[in-house]
Design a protein around this motif. Sequence first.
Motif, PDB file in Angstrom:
ATOM      1  N   ILE A 296       0.830  -1.197   0.000  1.00  0.00           N
ATOM      2  CA  ILE A 296       0.000   0.000   0.000  1.00  0.00           C
ATOM      3  C   ILE A 296       0.866   1.249   0.000  1.00  0.00           C
ATOM      4  O   ILE A 296       0.725   2.122  -0.845  1.00  0.00           O
ATOM      5  N   GLY A 297       1.809   1.298   0.963  1.00  0.00           N
ATOM      6  CA  GLY A 297       2.688   2.459   1.010  1.00  0.00           C
ATOM      7  C   GLY A 297       3.519   2.552  -0.254  1.00  0.00           C
ATOM      8  O   GLY A 297       3.671   3.618  -0.841  1.00  0.00           O
ATOM      9  N   GLY A 298       4.055   1.412  -0.674  1.00  0.00           N
ATOM     10  CA  GLY A 298       4.945   1.401  -1.824  1.00  0.00           C
ATOM     11  C   GLY A 298       4.242   1.759  -3.109  1.00  0.00           C
ATOM     12  O   GLY A 298       4.802   2.461  -3.952  1.00  0.00           O
ATOM     13  N   VAL A 300       2.038   3.835  -3.700  1.00  0.00           N
ATOM     14  CA  VAL A 300       1.912   5.279  -3.864  1.00  0.00           C
ATOM     15  C   VAL A 300       3.105   5.828  -4.642  1.00  0.00           C
ATOM     16  O   VAL A 300       2.961   6.551  -5.628  1.00  0.00           O
ATOM     17  N   LEU A 301       4.316   5.422  -4.194  1.00  0.00           N
ATOM     18  CA  LEU A 301       5.521   5.964  -4.821  1.00  0.00           C
ATOM     19  C   LEU A 301       5.789   5.333  -6.180  1.00  0.00           C
ATOM     20  O   LEU A 301       6.131   6.014  -7.142  1.00  0.00           O
ATOM     21  N   LYS A 304       3.535   6.542  -8.766  1.00  0.00           N
ATOM     22  CA  LYS A 304       3.868   7.926  -9.126  1.00  0.00           C
ATOM     23  C   LYS A 304       5.030   7.942 -10.128  1.00  0.00           C
ATOM     24  O   LYS A 304       4.954   8.601 -11.163  1.00  0.00           O
ATOM     25  N   ILE A 316      -1.976  10.305  -3.999  1.00  0.00           N
ATOM     26  CA  ILE A 316      -1.010  11.405  -4.079  1.00  0.00           C
ATOM     27  C   ILE A 316      -1.676  12.654  -4.639  1.00  0.00           C
ATOM     28  O   ILE A 316      -1.525  13.760  -4.119  1.00  0.00           O
TER      29      ILE A 316
ATOM     30  N   PRO B 347      -1.543   2.779   6.891  1.00  0.00           N
ATOM     31  CA  PRO B 347      -0.186   2.642   6.363  1.00  0.00           C
ATOM     32  C   PRO B 347       0.642   3.883   6.662  1.00  0.00           C
ATOM     33  O   PRO B 347       0.180   5.002   6.436  1.00  0.00           O
ATOM     34  N   LEU B 349       3.180   5.472   5.478  1.00  0.00           N
ATOM     35  CA  LEU B 349       3.501   6.467   4.466  1.00  0.00           C
ATOM     36  C   LEU B 349       2.283   7.354   4.170  1.00  0.00           C
ATOM     37  O   LEU B 349       2.396   8.564   4.007  1.00  0.00           O
ATOM     38  N   LEU B 350       1.100   6.723   4.123  1.00  0.00           N
ATOM     39  CA  LEU B 350      -0.111   7.495   3.852  1.00  0.00           C
ATOM     40  C   LEU B 350      -0.393   8.458   5.003  1.00  0.00           C
ATOM     41  O   LEU B 350      -0.774   9.607   4.788  1.00  0.00           O
ATOM     42  N   GLY B 524       7.619   1.213   5.635  1.00  0.00           N
ATOM     43  CA  GLY B 524       6.254   1.180   5.132  1.00  0.00           C
ATOM     44  C   GLY B 524       6.168   1.148   3.617  1.00  0.00           C
ATOM     45  O   GLY B 524       5.241   1.667   3.022  1.00  0.00           O
ATOM     46  N   GLY B 525       7.152   0.538   2.982  1.00  0.00           N
ATOM     47  CA  GLY B 525       7.079   0.357   1.542  1.00  0.00           C
ATOM     48  C   GLY B 525       7.660   1.496   0.736  1.00  0.00           C
ATOM     49  O   GLY B 525       7.589   1.512  -0.479  1.00  0.00           O
ATOM     50  N   ALA B 526       8.247   2.469   1.439  1.00  0.00           N
ATOM     51  CA  ALA B 526       8.805   3.605   0.704  1.00  0.00           C
ATOM     52  C   ALA B 526      10.061   3.188  -0.035  1.00  0.00           C
ATOM     53  O   ALA B 526      10.504   3.857  -0.919  1.00  0.00           O
TER      54      ALA B 526
END
Lengths: 363, 526
Positions: A296-298, A300-301, A304, A316, B347, B349-350, B524-526
Amino acid sequence: MNRPLYIAKRLLLGVPVLLFGLTLTFLILYLGPIDPVLAILGKDATPTAARNLEISLGIRYPNGSLVPLWVQYKNFLVNMVTFDFGTSWAIARDQPVAAMIVGRLPATIWLGFWSVLVALFVGIPVGLYAGLNSNSWSDYAASFGGIVWRAMPNFWLAVMLSGLLTAGGVLDGYGDFLIKTDVVGTSNALQHLFSGIDPFAGVPVLEFFWIPVPNLGPMAEAFKWILPAALVLGSSSMGNEVRIGRTAVLESLRSEYVDTAKAKGVSPRRIIVKHIGRNAVIPLLPVIMGEFYLLIGGSVLVEKVFSINGIGNLFIRAAFNSDIPVMMSLVFIFILMQILFNLLQDVLYTYIDPRITLSDTTE
Amino acid sequence: MAANTTHADDTRDTTRRSTDGLWTRIRTNPQPALRWGVVAAVLVVLELGALTGGILTLVDALVMGVTGLIDVIVGLVSPALAGRVVDVQLALSTFIEGVRSTAQSLPTLLSRDVIPNQGYNDPSTVRSFLGLSYNAWTGPFLGLSPAAAWAIRMALTLAYSLFTFYWLYRGWLTFRTHYRRAGWTPRDDMVNRLRNHSWGKFGIVVLVLFLTMSLFGTTLAPSTVQQNITASYGNEVQYVSDDTGAVETIPVGEANFNSKSKGNPAQNVGVMTYDDYGRFHPFGTLPNGRDLFTYMMGGAETTLMVTGIAIGMAGFIAALLALVSSYYGGTVDLSVLTLADGIVSIPQLLLLIMVSVVFQDHWLKSVFNGGLLLALVFGLTTWPVLWRSLRGPALQVAEEEWVDAAKSFGQQPTVTMRKHMLPYVLGYLLIYASMTVGGIVIAMASLSFLGNGLGITPPTPAWGRAISQGQPYVSSASWHIALIPGLIIVVLVTGANALGDGIRDAIDPESEGGSEEEAAATGGGA
């Protein structure tokens, strides 16, 4: 405890978590310093327009008095739980949020699906191989590679990979390789995956069972299109799978049942597949399921950077435009998915490893 | 243990029985302490100015962190009062900044003034050294080229900081063999195990290098953040003009403008090259012409501050709650569990993006270029992960007999927790904290990467922003812009994870890597 009861209990425990997550979201978005009127109408809104907007947003009653905060909170909770997500404020004014999300969901699901699968297909064999050849050079290479691969930030990996695969990059040929696809951007193939020409033609058995058969052409195209992004999104899990798969194999190699099987003269291949492999998968399960949290977090990036039109990208855009209904609905969906996946993980555990009981796994 | 403490044994035997303090013990056997102290004193004197500056930076961060927390709590009650707290905070910070600039004037051997690296190459200037005459630069150390002067200064600074760290460790060893009252403690075994753990030692070296980068970045970089980035039009450089052949002066900002890295070979200042103004760029320049190495050092400082405050806060909350929830159990445990699950269910990052967006125009965002807000959010969202990892060990120790015994003779719960449970939990906190650091670094960089008001406010350097600036140039002549910051993040995160592995193997040699902490290291998946 039997399984349905266990599931019911776990679902019940999820309710306070969901409530807490929603409350936190409400506190941040409603009590935070964002002014919705300013976000929608901009700085030079007339007082009447502002007043009308506030009424339509549910912040003010038609008679002019402000809606108390607890009523807003109650409305918010009821709306979320009944999946009434309202309309967008800024990205696409007055568009229903639910439709926006549903339209973008397939891309994200496709990305998530392949990122899990690609990580599995690469990570687990490499991990098992490293464990079976422990303390050899190939083991060191695999383990070290796994550690570094895991430490790479997803967004950076995405930037590097997309840069290498597009014009001027070392791997520029990728877009034209076999099937022509875009590396950065949205593929049309995904929409034709389950539509277009009669999907059931020529497969009578599957048609009988009403299993939708994807069109192979668009399928290959969509796979090739998503592969770089899926590789990036699955990178950290892949690293974890290598590491934990290796440890698990080493542990089962030391165990007595492997010695027994060897003594009985079971073929090495059978030992690896039946005895070592199956037991080594158990500690991998939380990693695979935990991947969802990273997805989920990943997404997003990664969405993008690769310009994939999925819900991560939607979030975003909503965040940059202060589009609170869209942000809120997406967060709600994510929390819900998170709780359901945690439950799924615990239930799956009981199937894979019968030794685990259903009683006390509240963690 | 007897084997390596032979010559100190007799002195220790006499002191162990007595109740004298450390000072008396040192007086009885002054030689080892003296030997250590002389070298330590030399090390301090060499770098007096820089060390004071470094310590003040840490004090600054601490003051910011503590007052920031007060800010937030007061801000919940009355925003006006919180604004007053910010004023106090800023005043304190300005005061520390003032002291720091005075400290910078203290004599320091490895400084930009003693080993300068900036200057111009006037072909007519000739110097001779050992009978050899050479065309010398005006400005840099010994008339060497800026690259050589910079390399000497950087190498010396790195060597100094690594040696100083080693010497601190030696100091503890001296204390342990000669002056400690106890002949042996369990912690000795842990340190010995970590000493033989090369993967863990790699982590320590990486962290020491990172600390050096963030605290002494001004000395390491070819330029300073202030000169090259934040106030580039208020500073000037001298160079030899190609057209006239004379020495001319130009504002740094203008020189930057003509040193951009824009992808095409004609407009690119790559790795280990000079620009047209005789300035050396070890990592090349950014698309806006700023020096990437200087930018990275500035980013390291920001990263250290945010990560330090965040992990300190998260660790404190997690340890406190782990002790309380495992000591009391029952409802307390269940409510902390629900709280933690609720926070983790969004999450990270969100949540970070959401909070950053909401607080975009808030006064909190102005403190510390947005770093404080980031640190607070990281602290408040990271503790559940740490708490989950600490809960197991804490529950384990809460069931030990000595805790039961302490309860039964009526010891205060706080005393029991502090004396009998905390030391055990603390080791595990170290493991998981160092594994979580990587996640925070990555998540912080990803916010700065997204930009649009998230992350650290420009022009303050942030690693993620450098990657975002380099994104269009990945496969061009200016590949260095996105590649190098990413590699530095990878090395730092790998090092932090390695240190965590090392500490885990030192504390609990039986254990193998679990899965929860592995997930924590990815931000967190970043």
